[in-house]
Design a protein around this motif. Structure first.
Motif, PDB file in Angstrom:
ATOM      1  N   GLY A  52      -5.369  -7.722  -4.179  1.00 14.53           N
ATOM      2  CA  GLY A  52      -6.625  -7.139  -3.746  1.00 14.53           C
ATOM      3  C   GLY A  52      -6.409  -5.887  -2.915  1.00 14.53           C
ATOM      4  O   GLY A  52      -5.287  -5.535  -2.547  1.00 14.53           O
ATOM      5  N   LEU A  53      -7.508  -5.208  -2.626  1.00 10.73           N
ATOM      6  CA  LEU A  53      -7.477  -3.949  -1.876  1.00 10.73           C
ATOM      7  C   LEU A  53      -8.016  -4.162  -0.471  1.00 10.73           C
ATOM      8  O   LEU A  53      -8.945  -4.933  -0.261  1.00 10.73           O
ATOM      9  N   TYR A  56     -14.345   5.218  -0.167  1.00  6.11           N
ATOM     10  CA  TYR A  56     -13.144   4.382  -0.271  1.00  6.11           C
ATOM     11  C   TYR A  56     -12.036   5.145  -0.998  1.00  6.11           C
ATOM     12  O   TYR A  56     -12.258   5.718  -2.068  1.00  6.11           O
ATOM     13  N   THR A  57     -10.839   5.163  -0.398  1.00  5.51           N
ATOM     14  CA  THR A  57      -9.692   5.854  -0.986  1.00  5.51           C
ATOM     15  C   THR A  57      -8.545   4.882  -1.186  1.00  5.51           C
ATOM     16  O   THR A  57      -8.210   4.108  -0.280  1.00  5.51           O
ATOM     17  N   LEU A  58      -7.952   4.906  -2.362  1.00  2.00           N
ATOM     18  CA  LEU A  58      -6.802   4.050  -2.663  1.00  2.00           C
ATOM     19  C   LEU A  58      -5.734   4.878  -3.370  1.00  2.00           C
ATOM     20  O   LEU A  58      -6.025   5.913  -3.967  1.00  2.00           O
ATOM     21  N   GLY A  59      -4.515   4.426  -3.250  1.00  2.00           N
ATOM     22  CA  GLY A  59      -3.401   5.124  -3.881  1.00  2.00           C
ATOM     23  C   GLY A  59      -2.723   4.259  -4.927  1.00  2.00           C
ATOM     24  O   GLY A  59      -2.542   3.053  -4.717  1.00  2.00           O
ATOM     25  N   LEU A  60      -2.367   4.861  -6.039  1.00  2.00           N
ATOM     26  CA  LEU A  60      -1.631   4.165  -7.101  1.00  2.00           C
ATOM     27  C   LEU A  60      -0.264   4.821  -7.243  1.00  2.00           C
ATOM     28  O   LEU A  60      -0.155   6.041  -7.255  1.00  2.00           O
ATOM     29  N   LYS A  61       0.783   4.000  -7.339  1.00  2.00           N
ATOM     30  CA  LYS A  61       2.150   4.514  -7.321  1.00  2.00           C
ATOM     31  C   LYS A  61       2.615   5.073  -8.656  1.00  2.00           C
ATOM     32  O   LYS A  61       3.536   5.882  -8.702  1.00  2.00           O
TER      33      LYS A  61
END
Length: 238
Positions: A134-135, A146-151
């Motif tokens: 989950g985030l 909302y900000t998220l990072g993907l590798k």
């Protein structure tokens, strides 16, 4: 035999998969206003997803034509829209950056492309992340976005493993729009609006961890106010 609650959840997911935009306009907005007539008396105060911004910083590697071209192709394949090349606004000698130098890529999705990308992100992409739990709800900013990072880009189904020379990640920002009245224009209210919207959209927010010891949202709010007071007190002493 499945419980009634699980059957309702399955029905909601099918509706979102079929047409997430239609489900928001005809289902989610109506439910939010019906369940919270005081909070959402004005329909313009109901939170909605305005746009999705996807960014990738390449740094000095952007000067390599092959790397830049490959990143543009990946962005176009994943989002269905050609990205804009971001450039430096001023020169920084210490980082060997010249003015107007190409440094990365950005894409802004709206309308149908935005909802298509959101559906893929929620129901297909997150499932490809190893040990995904989950985030974090702590990734909201002061405006409720909302900000998220993907590798890596390999978690997207359109990307072929054999075509990837090197794994590169990017950041995704979901911009939430809501015209809140002055009585509900605080940061905590904007974050709450974003959390409510994402929960209805089946966004995999992880509510455990830091917040699991609190039984209600009012308790979390009190903790935030207490920390704010202590921070101001420390600053005044300094």
């Amino acid at each position: 035999m499945r419980s009634q609650q699980s059957l309702e959840e399955i029905a909601e997911i099918h509706l979102l998969l079929e047409d997430i935009k239609k489900e928001y306009e005809t289902g989610i907005r109506t439910v939010l206003r019906k369940n919270n007539p005081t909070m959402f008396a004005n329909p313009h105060t109901i939170p909605k997803l305005q746009k999705i911004q996807i960014n990738r910083g390449l740094g000095l590697a952007a000067q390599n034509t092959n790397i830049l071209k490959k990143s543009i192709e990946e962005f176009t394949t994943i989002t269905g829209q050609k990205p804009i090349i971001t450039k430096s606004k001023k020169a920084i000698a210490g980082f060997k950056i010249r003015e107007n130098m190409e440094l990365g890529l950005t894409v802004t999705l709206r309308g149908e492309k935005m909802y298509t990308f959101l559906t893929k992100l929620i129901f297909f992409t997150f499932a490809q992340i190893r040990d995904f739990r989950g985030l974090s709800v702590r990734s909201f900013d002061k405006a409720g976005n909302y900000t998220l990072g993907l590798k890596e880009q390999l978690i997207f189904p359109e990307i072929d493993y054999e075509d990837v020379d090197q794994t590169q990640g990017f950041s995704i920002t979901l911009v939430v729009s809501s015209s809140s009245p002055k009585t509900r224009s605080r940061t905590i209210d904007k974050v709450l609006n974003g959390m409510i919207l994402f929960k209805f959209l089946r966004f995999p927010l992880n509510d455990s961890g830091y917040y699991e010891k609190y039984s209600s949202f009012s308790e979390v709010n009190q903790v935030w106010d207490r920390k704010k007071h202590l921070r101001r007190k420390r600053w005044s002493q300094e």
